[in-house]
Design an enzyme around this catalytic site. Structure first.
Site, mmCIF file in Angstrom:
data_model
loop_
_atom_site.group_PDB
_atom_site.id
_atom_site.type_symbol
_atom_site.label_atom_id
_atom_site.label_comp_id
_atom_site.label_asym_id
_atom_site.label_seq_id
_atom_site.Cartn_x
_atom_site.Cartn_y
_atom_site.Cartn_z
ATOM 1 N N LYS A 80 1.797 -8.179 6.985
ATOM 2 C CA LYS A 80 1.436 -8.658 5.650
ATOM 3 C C LYS A 80 2.631 -8.534 4.701
ATOM 4 O O LYS A 80 2.945 -9.461 3.944
ATOM 5 C CB LYS A 80 0.260 -7.830 5.110
ATOM 6 C CG LYS A 80 -0.003 -7.990 3.621
ATOM 7 C CD LYS A 80 -1.117 -7.100 3.148
ATOM 8 C CE LYS A 80 -0.708 -5.692 2.775
ATOM 9 N NZ LYS A 80 0.054 -5.563 1.520
ATOM 10 N N ASN A 81 3.303 -7.390 4.759
ATOM 11 C CA ASN A 81 4.373 -7.134 3.799
ATOM 12 C C ASN A 81 5.650 -7.923 4.096
ATOM 13 O O ASN A 81 6.570 -7.941 3.281
ATOM 14 C CB ASN A 81 4.696 -5.638 3.743
ATOM 15 C CG ASN A 81 3.598 -4.857 3.038
ATOM 16 O OD1 ASN A 81 2.674 -5.454 2.477
ATOM 17 N ND2 ASN A 81 3.691 -3.541 3.072
ATOM 18 N N CYS A 121 -2.417 0.194 -10.875
ATOM 19 C CA CYS A 121 -2.823 0.051 -9.486
ATOM 20 C C CYS A 121 -3.426 1.364 -9.041
ATOM 21 O O CYS A 121 -3.089 2.417 -9.554
ATOM 22 C CB CYS A 121 -1.594 -0.291 -8.658
ATOM 23 S SG CYS A 121 -1.824 -0.084 -6.916
ATOM 24 N N ARG A 169 -7.790 -6.887 2.621
ATOM 25 C CA ARG A 169 -6.519 -7.288 1.994
ATOM 26 C C ARG A 169 -5.383 -7.284 3.007
ATOM 27 O O ARG A 169 -4.430 -8.050 2.862
ATOM 28 C CB ARG A 169 -6.150 -6.303 0.869
ATOM 29 C CG ARG A 169 -6.851 -6.533 -0.439
ATOM 30 C CD ARG A 169 -6.237 -5.650 -1.492
ATOM 31 N NE ARG A 169 -4.785 -5.709 -1.418
ATOM 32 C CZ ARG A 169 -3.970 -4.702 -1.695
ATOM 33 N NH1 ARG A 169 -4.440 -3.543 -2.103
ATOM 34 N NH2 ARG A 169 -2.670 -4.843 -1.596
ATOM 35 N N ASP A 180 2.385 4.178 3.896
ATOM 36 C CA ASP A 180 1.227 3.356 4.270
ATOM 37 C C ASP A 180 0.508 3.882 5.519
ATOM 38 O O ASP A 180 -0.519 3.334 5.911
ATOM 39 C CB ASP A 180 1.663 1.897 4.500
ATOM 40 C CG ASP A 180 1.949 1.179 3.186
ATOM 41 O OD1 ASP A 180 1.625 1.722 2.117
ATOM 42 O OD2 ASP A 180 2.505 0.063 3.238
ATOM 43 N N ARG A 237 3.385 2.397 -10.553
ATOM 44 C CA ARG A 237 4.161 1.349 -9.873
ATOM 45 C C ARG A 237 4.824 0.360 -10.829
ATOM 46 O O ARG A 237 4.430 -0.807 -10.930
ATOM 47 C CB ARG A 237 3.273 0.614 -8.875
ATOM 48 C CG ARG A 237 2.690 1.542 -7.850
ATOM 49 C CD ARG A 237 1.813 0.838 -6.865
ATOM 50 N NE ARG A 237 2.563 0.214 -5.796
ATOM 51 C CZ ARG A 237 1.979 -0.364 -4.751
ATOM 52 N NH1 ARG A 237 0.688 -0.416 -4.670
ATOM 53 N NH2 ARG A 237 2.699 -0.903 -3.804
HETATM 54 C C1 UD1 Z 1 5.850 -1.966 -0.833
HETATM 55 C C2 UD1 Z 1 4.706 -2.325 0.081
HETATM 56 C C3 UD1 Z 1 3.662 -1.212 0.095
HETATM 57 C C4 UD1 Z 1 4.321 0.124 0.423
HETATM 58 C C5 UD1 Z 1 5.520 0.384 -0.466
HETATM 59 C C6 UD1 Z 1 6.303 1.614 -0.050
HETATM 60 C C7 UD1 Z 1 4.713 -4.730 -0.096
HETATM 61 C C8 UD1 Z 1 4.002 -5.949 -0.540
HETATM 62 N N1 UD1 Z 1 4.121 -3.552 -0.384
HETATM 63 O O1 UD1 Z 1 5.297 -1.843 -2.143
HETATM 64 O O2 UD1 Z 1 2.686 -1.522 1.087
HETATM 65 O O3 UD1 Z 1 3.380 1.165 0.218
HETATM 66 O O4 UD1 Z 1 6.428 -0.740 -0.423
HETATM 67 O O5 UD1 Z 1 6.703 1.520 1.274
HETATM 68 O O6 UD1 Z 1 5.739 -4.812 0.548
HETATM 69 N N2 UD1 Z 1 9.393 1.859 -8.285
HETATM 70 C C9 UD1 Z 1 9.926 1.999 -9.536
HETATM 71 N N3 UD1 Z 1 10.418 0.894 -10.173
HETATM 72 C C10 UD1 Z 1 10.397 -0.332 -9.603
HETATM 73 C C11 UD1 Z 1 9.850 -0.474 -8.320
HETATM 74 C C12 UD1 Z 1 9.352 0.640 -7.675
HETATM 75 O O7 UD1 Z 1 9.959 3.102 -10.085
HETATM 76 O O8 UD1 Z 1 10.866 -1.291 -10.229
HETATM 77 C C13 UD1 Z 1 8.866 3.034 -7.575
HETATM 78 C C14 UD1 Z 1 7.383 2.953 -7.250
HETATM 79 O O9 UD1 Z 1 6.593 3.380 -8.325
HETATM 80 C C15 UD1 Z 1 7.274 3.843 -6.052
HETATM 81 C C16 UD1 Z 1 8.610 3.622 -5.330
HETATM 82 O O10 UD1 Z 1 9.485 3.070 -6.297
HETATM 83 O O11 UD1 Z 1 7.185 5.185 -6.451
HETATM 84 C C17 UD1 Z 1 8.555 2.694 -4.135
HETATM 85 O O12 UD1 Z 1 7.875 1.508 -4.516
HETATM 86 P P1 UD1 Z 1 8.204 0.085 -3.876
HETATM 87 O O13 UD1 Z 1 9.068 0.251 -2.682
HETATM 88 O O14 UD1 Z 1 8.667 -0.810 -4.951
HETATM 89 O O15 UD1 Z 1 6.762 -0.389 -3.425
HETATM 90 P P2 UD1 Z 1 6.263 -1.867 -3.416
HETATM 91 O O16 UD1 Z 1 7.417 -2.763 -3.150
HETATM 92 O O17 UD1 Z 1 5.385 -2.133 -4.559
#
Ligand code: UD1
Length: 475
Positions: free
Chosen positions: A22-23, A167, A450, A358, A172
């Site tokens: 999915k990701n 969320c 999902r 995950d 996030r």
């Molecule tokens: C993706 C995955 C999700 C997985 C996560 C971590 C997808 C669609 N989803 O989510 O299933 O659980 O990676 O492996 O690929 N953060 C910030 N600022 C930002 C972005 C992120 O502070 O701009 C923080 C987040 O709050 C979190 C950490 O960075 O604590 C990692 O998040 P991130 O890798 O961005 O997760 P997603 O990409 O949303």
């Protein structure tokens, strides 16, 4: 609203195949915004998040059409449009992408008891872009919708995307996505719950993420491939899904190197074309079934899996006392009768190649059955222990202290009525239900839908007594 009725305990035994990730499929769909030519994606999972992304793309002028999938069990080279994979599915190097010359026609279909047929999705611009605006109504249910921001901005010089909002598993933020786009020369503003970005043409730059973010890295790759000049991204997320996106973009004509590592270099090009790409198998879904084998004392062969992508889980399962065997056929996880009980082992989640957040909930379910005390530390997201109170209803002894949970085992889990709270928490409860004595009813299965394709069918194929009950049948 659907729920699962599970009668346990049943050891999971047999072969299962993970659907496409999915990701990895989500950013691949977003990449279709970068071209007017068709992008054909194989092994797209039929899950709700993908349907949500298709709706958003449709709104943005890119239509999607599902084609019949190749028969499960056919080797990859049976598809004439995909390059042969000489090293088999264990290879981490297989490109599984090619520049498209024509759309997919006449593929075969079929079914096997252990697998859900793969979907092939053809994405194609259906009308000229009516704007680069992703409204709240389409974005609110899925945070990954933010992945359209980078490609829209790169392609049209303007993008307006609703902020994804809060969320269930934490705040996030998307500050890293926005800082990165600003580094490429975009004007970024927040107004009325929307992020508005503008740049007549993005310009390559050096940018270091403050922390590795998966969709943040992907958004920047999607944007930088059409920027003028070279972009160097540092402290990138190293998840296999990032590398898979880069493979697709390169097949479309982008020039990206280093994806999957800490530093990624993107040489901007003037335009991108169509491509055919096969999405990598879902390591989280596959890992869930391997944990399922462990928690039920079963024996599962996960076919077409990439062992390298699953290494952090496989290492941990081996420590716990699960026998892991990697072969060209796949990854086999089994608990040998007479091996004694599973051993409790601590884990801390971390960005790849660390233990995936995950799989944290599913691992916790396993630890309730292991002998001894384990500590599970969640370092990626705050508020990701919502499954604990539900597991407690099944007899688990778990104590949460901030970002750590202490699990005392082993516990003989007993069936109960429980409520799914998020995607991975749902999977944890379903596994616990298969291992528990008696009937477990997992409510709010829409969370599971999902991201898990046909989970009840796959579990049934492994011998579990699981039934999906819809609201009208239940009342
Ligand atoms: C993706 C995955 C999700 C997985 C996560 C971590 C997808 C669609 N989803 O989510 O299933 O659980 O990676 O492996 O690929 N953060 C910030 N600022 C930002 C972005 C992120 O502070 O701009 C923080 C987040 O709050 C979190 C950490 O960075 O604590 C990692 O998040 P991130 O890798 O961005 O997760 P997603 O990409 O949303």
């Amino acid at each position: 609203m659907d729920r699962f009725h599970i009668l346990g305990p049943t050891p999971l035994v047999g072969r299962v195949r993970a659907s496409g990730a999915k990701n990895a499929a989500l950013p691949a769909l977003a990449a279709s915004l970068l071209t007017d030519e068709p992008v054909t994606l194989h092994r797209v999972p039929r899950v709700r998040d993908l349907r949500t992304m298709c709706r958003l793309l449709d709104y943005l002028g890119v239509g999607s059409e599902e084609r019949e999938a190749p028969a499960p069990g056919l080797p990859d080279f049976a598809d004439p449009e995909l390059p042969a994979d000489p090293e088999g599915s264990q290879s981490t190097q297989s490109p599984e992408s090619s520049r498209s010359t024509k759309s997919t026609e006449g593929s075969k279909s079929g079914a096997s008891p252990e697998a859900v047929a793969e979907a092939v999705l053809v994405l194609r611009r259906s009308r000229p872009s009516s704007g680069a605006d992703a409204p709240y109504e389409l974005v609110k249910t899925m945070r990954a919708s933010v992945l359209v921001l980078g490609p829209l901005l790169a392609r049209y010089g303007f993008a307006r995307v609703s902020l994804p909002g809060g969320c269930a598993i934490g705040v996030r933020p998307i500050d890293q996505h926005l800082k990165g786009l600003a580094a490429l020369g975009a004007d970024v503003r927040l107004a009325g719950g929307y992020v508005e970005t503008r740049a007549s043409r993005l310009t390559g730059a050096r940018f270091r993420f403050d922390l590795p973010t998966v969709t943040g890295t992907e958004n920047l790759l999607l944007a930088a491939c059409l920027a003028r000049g070279t972009t160097v991204l540092e402290n990138c997320a190293r998840e296999p899904e990032v590398a898979d996106l880069a493979r697709l973009l390169n097949a479309m004509g982008a020039r990206i190197s280093g994806a999957g590592g800490d530093t990624v270099v993107v040489d901007g090009v003037d335009g991108l074309g169509g491509a055919v790409h096969r999405v990598i198998p879902d390591r989280i879904e596959g890992g869930t079934y391997l944990i399922g084998a462990a928690i039920t004392g079963g024996d599962v062969l996960l076919e077409q899996a990439n062992a390298a992508d699953l290494a952090p889980l496989l290492d941990k399962l081996a420590e716990v006392g699960v026998e892991i065997e990697v072969s060209p056929a796949g990854i086999r996880a089994r608990v040998r009768a007479g091996d004694g009980s599973l051993r409790a082992r601590d884990v801390a989640t971390a960005p790849h190649p660390g233990f995936p957040t995950d799989l944290q909930a599913q691992y916790m379910a396993l630890m309730t059955r292991a002998a001894g005390t384990s500590t599970i530390r969640e370092t990626v997201f705050e508020n990701r222990f919502q499954h604990v109170s539900e597991l407690a209803r099944m007899g688990a002894r778990v104590h949460v202290d901030g970002r750590s949970a202490r699990v005392d085992g082993p516990t003989e889990l007993t069936g109960a009525a429980v409520m799914a709270t998020d995607l991975r928490a749902s999977a944890c409860l379903v596994l616990a239900g298969v291992a528990a004595a008696g009937t477990t009813v997992v409510d709010r299965i829409y969370h599971l839908d999902r991201g898990y394709e046909g989970m009840e069918l796959k579990l049934q194929g492994l011998g579990a007594h699981v039934a999906r009950v819809t609201e009208s049948m239940a009342t």
